[in-house]
Design an enzyme around this catalytic site. Sequence first.
Site, short mmCIF file in Angstrom:
data_model
loop_
_atom_site.label_atom_id
_atom_site.label_comp_id
_atom_site.label_asym_id
_atom_site.label_seq_id
_atom_site.Cartn_x
_atom_site.Cartn_y
_atom_site.Cartn_z
N LYS A 198 91.65 42.58 44.07
CA LYS A 198 90.85 43.39 45.08
C LYS A 198 89.82 42.51 45.79
CE LYS A 198 89.33 46.79 46.14
NZ LYS A 198 88.79 46.84 47.03
N GLY A 251 79.66 44.49 41.57
CA GLY A 251 79.27 45.60 42.10
C GLY A 251 78.41 46.68 41.66
N SER A 252 78.32 48.11 42.10
CA SER A 252 77.63 48.35 41.26
C SER A 252 77.35 49.45 40.30
CB SER A 252 77.45 50.04 42.04
OG SER A 252 78.75 50.85 42.08
N THR A 253 76.66 49.66 39.84
CA THR A 253 76.48 50.93 38.84
C THR A 253 77.30 51.55 38.08
OG1 THR A 253 74.08 49.83 37.14
CG2 THR A 253 75.04 51.05 36.45
N LEU A 254 77.39 52.16 39.18
CA LEU A 254 78.40 53.52 38.73
C LEU A 254 79.54 52.91 39.28
CD1 LEU A 254 78.15 56.76 39.59
CD2 LEU A 254 78.61 56.30 41.87
N GLY A 256 81.04 50.69 38.22
CA GLY A 256 80.97 50.09 37.22
C GLY A 256 81.45 51.23 35.33
N GLU A 274 79.90 42.87 36.11
CA GLU A 274 78.10 42.13 36.54
C GLU A 274 77.68 43.24 38.30
OE1 GLU A 274 75.69 41.39 39.24
OE2 GLU A 274 77.21 39.62 40.05
N CYS A 309 72.59 40.83 43.93
CA CYS A 309 71.74 41.76 43.25
C CYS A 309 70.49 41.08 42.29
CB CYS A 309 73.38 41.58 41.59
SG CYS A 309 73.86 40.24 42.00
N GLU A 408 67.80 50.57 43.06
CA GLU A 408 68.24 48.97 42.83
C GLU A 408 68.89 50.02 44.65
OE1 GLU A 408 71.65 44.97 42.89
OE2 GLU A 408 71.93 47.36 42.65
#
Length: 508
Positions: A198, A251-254, A256, A274, A309, A408
């Site tokens: 995706k 992508g973002s930690t959220l 993830g 990552e 990042c 970030e």
Amino acid sequence: MPQTYTHNFDTPTYKGSVTFNTGLFIDGKWTDPVQGGDLIDILMYRLYTATGKVIVSIAGGTSKDVDVAVAAAERAYRTTWGLKVPGSERGRLLAKLADLIEQHADELAALEALNVGMPLLVNKYFVVPGTVSTFRYFAGWSDKIHGKTIEPSENKLAYTRHEPFGVCGAITPWNFPLGVVAAKLAPALATGNTVVLKPSEITPLTALFLADLIKEAGFPPGVVSIVNGYGHTVGDAISRHPSVMKITFTGSTLTGRKILKASADSNLKKVTLELGGKSPTIIFDDADFEQAIKWASMGVFFAAAGQTCTAGSRIYVQEGIYDRFLQAFAKVAESLAGATGNPFEAGVQHGPQISSTQLERVMGYINSGKAEGARVHSGGERIGNTGYFIKPTIFTEVTADMKIMQEEIFGPVCSIVKFKTEEEVTKWANNTTYGLAANVLTQNVSLAVRMAHNLEAGSIFVNSSQSPERQVPFGGFKQSGMGREMGQYGLDTYTQVKAVHINIGLQI
């Protein structure tokens, strides 16, 4: 039926046309979504209006399309790929794909610049060649994946096998779409996995172009499927699918966190993440001053307008050179502001933010810094009223607890802090929930090694920044992720180890 779109370029740095399909690529052919799906507008490099100019609309899938893609991937894994195909053949196809990407380098560079907004020449000389090298590197690994022979005693033999998982899901970000797709596809395919990809719904164009090259290279149908769509539909469906055995996400930690939870709620699929970063750049008095200015600038502003990042957005400068550094660095930021614009214009070095949402997010951080008492030394505002441009921004007089020092930003914004001692700056640098990368600039080798060992980050760049290598593992500490990409360490995350025990004399 799926449609194709042709974009005609007539720019100072590229003239030509690029054609790609706007549908879903499933089981080796282009198709429409099963149940209509979404129609996703793709914007042109965010220059012209407050909302961006629509290039084309692409098809967006649903969970039903993910089901079809996963079924095709399972079928291919068990019949025409996986352990049915020797590593030498997988390597041959990956190498052929690398050759095809190289042959279409100009088209891919133009398409990436069109969709993402990075200067064309950055894509042409860095992004696309890096993509080619990634596929070639892992092509070379394809027939070198093996286990160990272990002899516990004279009556027993054991050996290990490194076997693919089967179907892998790959979810990629919008900031470096082509390069990250390569970083995920190449090792997954080299190890014998099939992939349902995706791409970001914001920047899917080079992935769609790549689909036809994958087919031309000769990969069997179903080995790679590309399902466009939103994260809450297609991304969530891949994360929860019971037949997807591994997922890799950048992508973002959220997001993830959501993927990790989806894995736990479904089949405990293996997960590589990552995620975000808040990287420090630490410059000691003895650093090569001119090189320090260049590497620090590249570390935070780079060619993606700070949307990386590993951006070194916390710059710590030792007190002996602080004033001189601040003055010189501000000149670099101001020159980048003057070299802002259309990515197809010669001399442009600073492009737009990816969307109005991202523009507002970054400006929100800038306003937060001002409100909390930080001083804007340079920048701190939009460039013009059209397009999504922000001046490279430098904050001073910051404190460690400020939002701009802890979160970030993902934009062309940094803070410069004066420090005295190695111990002091090490403590400050590690004062974050992230741990993706760190940059250290000094000519003292012993100091550089000590700092590299004491900093809590997955990648330490000494006298450099933003310079990863495909042979070297990349990934984060703390909330910057788990697992590694690139190198043999990254390859290992796409296999599971099986131990075989053979009794050659033991009796009971």
